[in-house]
Design a protein around this motif. Structure first.
Motif, short mmCIF file in Angstrom:
data_model
loop_
_atom_site.label_atom_id
_atom_site.label_comp_id
_atom_site.label_asym_id
_atom_site.label_seq_id
_atom_site.Cartn_x
_atom_site.Cartn_y
_atom_site.Cartn_z
N GLU A 1 0.51 -1.31 0.01
CA GLU A 1 0.15 0.22 -0.08
C GLU A 1 0.54 1.60 -0.29
O GLU A 1 0.76 2.48 -0.22
N GLU B 1 3.02 3.19 -3.82
CA GLU B 1 2.56 4.27 -5.06
C GLU B 1 3.17 5.59 -5.03
O GLU B 1 3.74 6.38 -5.23
N THR B 2 3.42 6.53 -2.86
CA THR B 2 4.08 7.31 -2.52
C THR B 2 5.32 6.74 -2.88
O THR B 2 6.11 7.94 -3.44
N LYS C 1 0.89 -3.63 -12.08
CA LYS C 1 0.11 -2.28 -10.95
C LYS C 1 0.42 -0.39 -11.55
O LYS C 1 1.21 0.01 -11.85
N HIS C 2 2.35 -0.91 -11.16
CA HIS C 2 3.55 -0.16 -10.87
C HIS C 2 4.03 0.70 -12.40
O HIS C 2 4.90 1.69 -11.98
#
Ligand SMILES: *Cc1c(COP(=O)(O)O)cnc(C)c1O
Length: 227
Positions: A143, A146-147, A189-190
Protein backbone atom coordinates in the motif's frame (compact mmCIF):
# COMPACT_ATOMS: atom_id res chain seq x y z
CA UNK A 1 17.77 -32.11 -5.29
CA UNK A 2 20.67 -33.26 -3.09
CA UNK A 3 22.82 -34.59 -5.89
CA UNK A 4 26.56 -34.48 -5.46
CA UNK A 5 27.65 -30.86 -5.49
CA UNK A 6 30.47 -30.20 -7.97
CA UNK A 7 33.68 -29.10 -6.35
CA UNK A 8 34.71 -26.19 -8.58
CA UNK A 9 33.05 -22.85 -9.12
CA UNK A 10 33.25 -23.43 -12.87
CA UNK A 11 31.14 -26.61 -12.55
CA UNK A 12 28.67 -25.06 -10.14
CA UNK A 13 28.24 -22.09 -12.45
CA UNK A 14 27.59 -24.47 -15.36
CA UNK A 15 24.95 -26.21 -13.28
CA UNK A 16 23.25 -22.92 -12.37
CA UNK A 17 23.38 -21.82 -16.02
CA UNK A 18 21.76 -25.06 -17.16
CA UNK A 19 19.01 -24.62 -14.55
CA UNK A 20 18.45 -21.07 -15.82
CA UNK A 21 18.37 -22.31 -19.43
CA UNK A 22 15.74 -24.96 -18.67
CA UNK A 23 13.58 -22.53 -16.71
CA UNK A 24 13.85 -19.89 -19.42
CA UNK A 25 12.89 -22.44 -22.08
CA UNK A 26 9.95 -23.75 -20.02
CA UNK A 27 8.70 -20.19 -19.55
CA UNK A 28 9.12 -19.17 -23.20
CA UNK A 29 11.61 -16.50 -22.20
CA UNK A 30 15.21 -15.79 -23.23
CA UNK A 31 18.45 -16.01 -21.24
CA UNK A 32 19.15 -12.33 -21.95
CA UNK A 33 16.12 -11.33 -19.89
CA UNK A 34 17.74 -12.70 -16.74
CA UNK A 35 20.59 -11.11 -14.80
CA UNK A 36 22.42 -13.59 -12.62
CA UNK A 37 23.58 -11.92 -9.42
CA UNK A 38 26.38 -13.80 -7.69
CA UNK A 39 25.68 -13.34 -3.99
CA UNK A 40 29.07 -13.14 -2.33
CA UNK A 41 28.27 -12.15 1.26
CA UNK A 42 30.65 -13.80 3.75
CA UNK A 43 33.05 -14.71 0.94
CA UNK A 44 36.41 -12.97 0.51
CA UNK A 45 37.58 -10.80 -2.38
CA UNK A 46 39.40 -13.72 -4.06
CA UNK A 47 36.08 -15.48 -4.55
CA UNK A 48 34.63 -12.44 -6.33
CA UNK A 49 37.72 -12.27 -8.51
CA UNK A 50 37.44 -15.94 -9.39
CA UNK A 51 33.76 -15.46 -10.29
CA UNK A 52 34.69 -12.42 -12.37
CA UNK A 53 37.29 -14.49 -14.18
CA UNK A 54 34.53 -16.92 -15.15
CA UNK A 55 32.52 -14.11 -16.70
CA UNK A 56 30.22 -13.11 -13.85
CA UNK A 57 29.69 -9.34 -13.78
CA UNK A 58 26.87 -8.73 -11.31
CA UNK A 59 27.50 -9.21 -7.61
CA UNK A 60 25.09 -9.04 -4.70
CA UNK A 61 26.35 -8.06 -1.28
CA UNK A 62 24.33 -7.79 1.93
CA UNK A 63 26.40 -5.73 4.33
CA UNK A 64 27.84 -2.29 3.55
CA UNK A 65 30.61 -2.62 6.12
CA UNK A 66 31.68 -6.07 4.92
CA UNK A 67 31.79 -4.92 1.30
CA UNK A 68 33.67 -1.73 2.18
CA UNK A 69 36.35 -3.91 3.78
CA UNK A 70 36.81 -6.27 0.84
CA UNK A 71 36.40 -3.65 -1.89
CA UNK A 72 40.03 -2.46 -1.91
CA UNK A 73 41.22 -6.05 -2.43
CA UNK A 74 39.06 -6.50 -5.54
CA UNK A 75 41.43 -4.54 -7.73
CA UNK A 76 40.09 -3.50 -11.10
CA UNK A 77 37.04 -5.41 -12.24
CA UNK A 78 35.97 -3.57 -15.38
CA UNK A 79 32.23 -3.51 -16.01
CA UNK A 80 31.48 -5.31 -12.77
CA UNK A 81 28.30 -4.11 -11.11
CA UNK A 82 27.74 -4.29 -7.38
CA UNK A 83 24.20 -4.52 -6.04
CA UNK A 84 23.31 -4.02 -2.40
CA UNK A 85 20.70 -6.65 -1.55
CA UNK A 86 20.71 -6.37 2.26
CA UNK A 87 18.95 -3.89 4.49
CA UNK A 88 20.44 -0.39 4.38
CA UNK A 89 20.37 1.98 7.34
CA UNK A 90 20.18 5.67 6.46
CA UNK A 91 23.45 6.39 8.26
CA UNK A 92 25.27 4.08 5.83
CA UNK A 93 23.70 5.65 2.74
CA UNK A 94 26.80 7.66 1.82
CA UNK A 95 29.17 4.69 1.89
CA UNK A 96 26.63 2.56 0.02
CA UNK A 97 26.10 5.23 -2.65
CA UNK A 98 29.86 5.33 -3.24
CA UNK A 99 30.44 1.57 -3.43
CA UNK A 100 27.40 0.23 -5.23
CA UNK A 101 25.90 0.79 -8.67
CA UNK A 102 22.50 -0.56 -7.64
CA UNK A 103 20.57 -0.56 -4.38
CA UNK A 104 17.82 -3.18 -4.32
CA UNK A 105 16.54 -2.56 -0.81
CA UNK A 106 15.12 0.95 -0.75
CA UNK A 107 12.02 0.87 1.43
CA UNK A 108 11.47 4.45 2.60
CA UNK A 109 11.43 7.97 1.19
CA UNK A 110 13.93 9.01 3.85
CA UNK A 111 16.45 6.44 2.64
CA UNK A 112 15.84 7.37 -0.99
CA UNK A 113 16.55 11.04 -0.25
CA UNK A 114 19.73 10.20 1.66
CA UNK A 115 20.98 8.12 -1.27
CA UNK A 116 20.07 10.82 -3.77
CA UNK A 117 21.95 13.48 -1.80
CA UNK A 118 24.99 11.24 -1.28
CA UNK A 119 25.21 9.94 -4.84
CA UNK A 120 28.27 10.80 -6.92
CA UNK A 121 27.10 8.56 -9.77
CA UNK A 122 23.57 7.54 -10.85
CA UNK A 123 22.13 4.68 -8.81
CA UNK A 124 19.80 1.98 -10.08
CA UNK A 125 17.09 1.49 -7.51
CA UNK A 126 14.74 -1.31 -6.65
CA UNK A 127 12.14 -1.01 -3.94
CA UNK A 128 12.07 -3.85 -1.45
CA UNK A 129 8.54 -4.99 -0.85
CA UNK A 130 7.38 -6.81 2.25
CA UNK A 131 4.81 -9.37 1.19
CA UNK A 132 4.60 -11.46 4.33
CA UNK A 133 3.42 -10.53 7.79
CA UNK A 134 6.58 -11.82 9.47
CA UNK A 135 7.67 -9.02 11.78
CA UNK A 136 11.40 -9.34 11.20
CA UNK A 137 11.32 -8.62 7.47
CA UNK A 138 12.23 -5.28 5.96
CA UNK A 139 10.49 -3.69 3.04
CA UNK A 140 7.71 -1.30 2.15
CA UNK A 141 4.12 -2.50 2.37
CA UNK A 142 2.36 -2.84 -0.99
CA UNK A 143 0.00 0.00 0.00
CA UNK A 144 2.97 2.33 0.50
CA UNK A 145 4.42 1.76 -2.96
CA UNK A 146 2.56 4.42 -4.86
CA UNK A 147 3.73 7.22 -2.56
CA UNK A 148 7.26 5.82 -2.36
CA UNK A 149 7.52 5.54 -6.14
CA UNK A 150 6.48 9.18 -6.43
CA UNK A 151 9.19 10.22 -3.98
CA UNK A 152 11.93 8.18 -5.67
CA UNK A 153 11.00 9.57 -9.08
CA UNK A 154 11.73 13.06 -7.76
CA UNK A 155 15.32 12.12 -6.96
CA UNK A 156 17.51 13.06 -9.93
CA UNK A 157 20.34 10.65 -9.09
CA UNK A 158 18.08 7.64 -8.58
CA UNK A 159 16.87 5.53 -11.49
CA UNK A 160 13.92 3.47 -10.40
CA UNK A 161 14.08 0.05 -12.08
CA UNK A 162 11.76 -2.27 -10.24
CA UNK A 163 10.85 -4.31 -7.19
CA UNK A 164 12.67 -6.81 -5.01
CA UNK A 165 11.37 -9.25 -2.43
CA UNK A 166 12.60 -11.83 0.00
CA UNK A 167 9.80 -14.30 0.83
CA UNK A 168 9.70 -16.23 4.11
CA UNK A 169 12.18 -19.06 3.76
CA UNK A 170 10.85 -22.39 2.58
CA UNK A 171 12.67 -25.27 0.93
CA UNK A 172 9.57 -25.85 -1.21
CA UNK A 173 9.58 -23.47 -4.21
CA UNK A 174 5.82 -23.90 -4.55
CA UNK A 175 5.47 -22.06 -1.26
CA UNK A 176 7.46 -19.07 -2.45
CA UNK A 177 5.84 -18.97 -5.89
CA UNK A 178 2.76 -17.00 -4.69
CA UNK A 179 5.09 -14.26 -3.41
CA UNK A 180 6.78 -14.09 -6.82
CA UNK A 181 3.37 -13.82 -8.49
CA UNK A 182 2.33 -11.06 -6.12
CA UNK A 183 5.53 -9.09 -6.76
CA UNK A 184 4.98 -9.30 -10.49
CA UNK A 185 1.38 -8.09 -10.13
CA UNK A 186 2.63 -5.09 -8.17
CA UNK A 187 5.29 -4.28 -10.76
CA UNK A 188 2.74 -4.44 -13.56
CA UNK A 189 0.35 -2.27 -11.58
CA UNK A 190 3.01 0.39 -11.08
CA UNK A 191 4.58 0.13 -14.52
CA UNK A 192 7.96 -1.13 -13.29
CA UNK A 193 10.12 -3.52 -15.30
CA UNK A 194 12.67 -5.25 -13.09
CA UNK A 195 11.84 -8.03 -10.66
CA UNK A 196 14.54 -9.22 -8.28
CA UNK A 197 13.36 -12.53 -6.86
CA UNK A 198 14.50 -16.12 -6.64
CA UNK A 199 17.50 -17.66 -4.88
CA UNK A 200 19.47 -20.90 -5.13
CA UNK A 201 16.62 -23.28 -4.39
CA UNK A 202 13.75 -21.55 -6.15
CA UNK A 203 15.24 -19.80 -9.18
CA UNK A 204 13.09 -21.87 -11.57
CA UNK A 205 9.82 -20.75 -9.98
CA UNK A 206 11.08 -17.15 -9.95
CA UNK A 207 12.00 -17.23 -13.65
CA UNK A 208 8.63 -18.78 -14.52
CA UNK A 209 6.95 -15.93 -12.64
CA UNK A 210 8.91 -13.22 -14.42
CA UNK A 211 12.15 -12.60 -12.49
CA UNK A 212 14.67 -10.36 -14.27
CA UNK A 213 17.30 -10.62 -11.50
CA UNK A 214 17.95 -13.81 -9.59
CA UNK A 215 20.18 -13.75 -6.51
CA UNK A 216 22.30 -16.88 -6.22
CA UNK A 217 24.68 -17.59 -3.37
CA UNK A 218 24.81 -21.17 -2.13
CA UNK A 219 24.39 -22.86 -5.51
CA UNK A 220 27.51 -21.04 -6.75
CA UNK A 221 29.73 -20.74 -3.70
CA UNK A 222 28.55 -23.45 -1.34
CA UNK A 223 27.37 -23.01 2.22
CA UNK A 224 28.28 -19.82 4.08
CA UNK A 225 29.90 -19.86 7.48
CA UNK A 226 27.13 -18.92 9.89
CA UNK A 227 27.83 -15.73 11.83
C1 LIG B 1 21.91 -14.55 0.97
C2 LIG B 1 20.88 -13.98 0.07
C3 LIG B 1 20.60 -14.55 -1.18
C4 LIG B 1 21.27 -15.83 -1.69
O1 LIG B 1 20.68 -16.93 -1.08
P1 LIG B 1 21.14 -18.41 -1.50
O2 LIG B 1 20.04 -19.25 -0.93
O3 LIG B 1 22.44 -18.66 -0.85
O4 LIG B 1 21.19 -18.48 -2.97
C5 LIG B 1 19.69 -13.92 -1.99
N1 LIG B 1 19.06 -12.79 -1.61
C6 LIG B 1 19.30 -12.21 -0.42
C7 LIG B 1 18.58 -10.96 -0.07
C8 LIG B 1 20.19 -12.80 0.46
O5 LIG B 1 20.40 -12.22 1.65
Amino acid sequence: MPQTVPSTLRERLDLVESRIESAVRAAGRTREEITLLAVTKKFPAEVLREAYGLGLRDFGENYVQEFAEKYPALGSMNHARFHLIGHLQSNKAKVAADLFQAIQTVDSAKLAKRLDQAATHPLDIMLEVKLSTEEAKFGAAPEELETLIGEVRQCPNLHLRGLMTMPPWSDDPERTRPYFQRLRELAVKHGLHDLSMGMSHDLEAAIEEGATHIRIGTALFGPRIKA
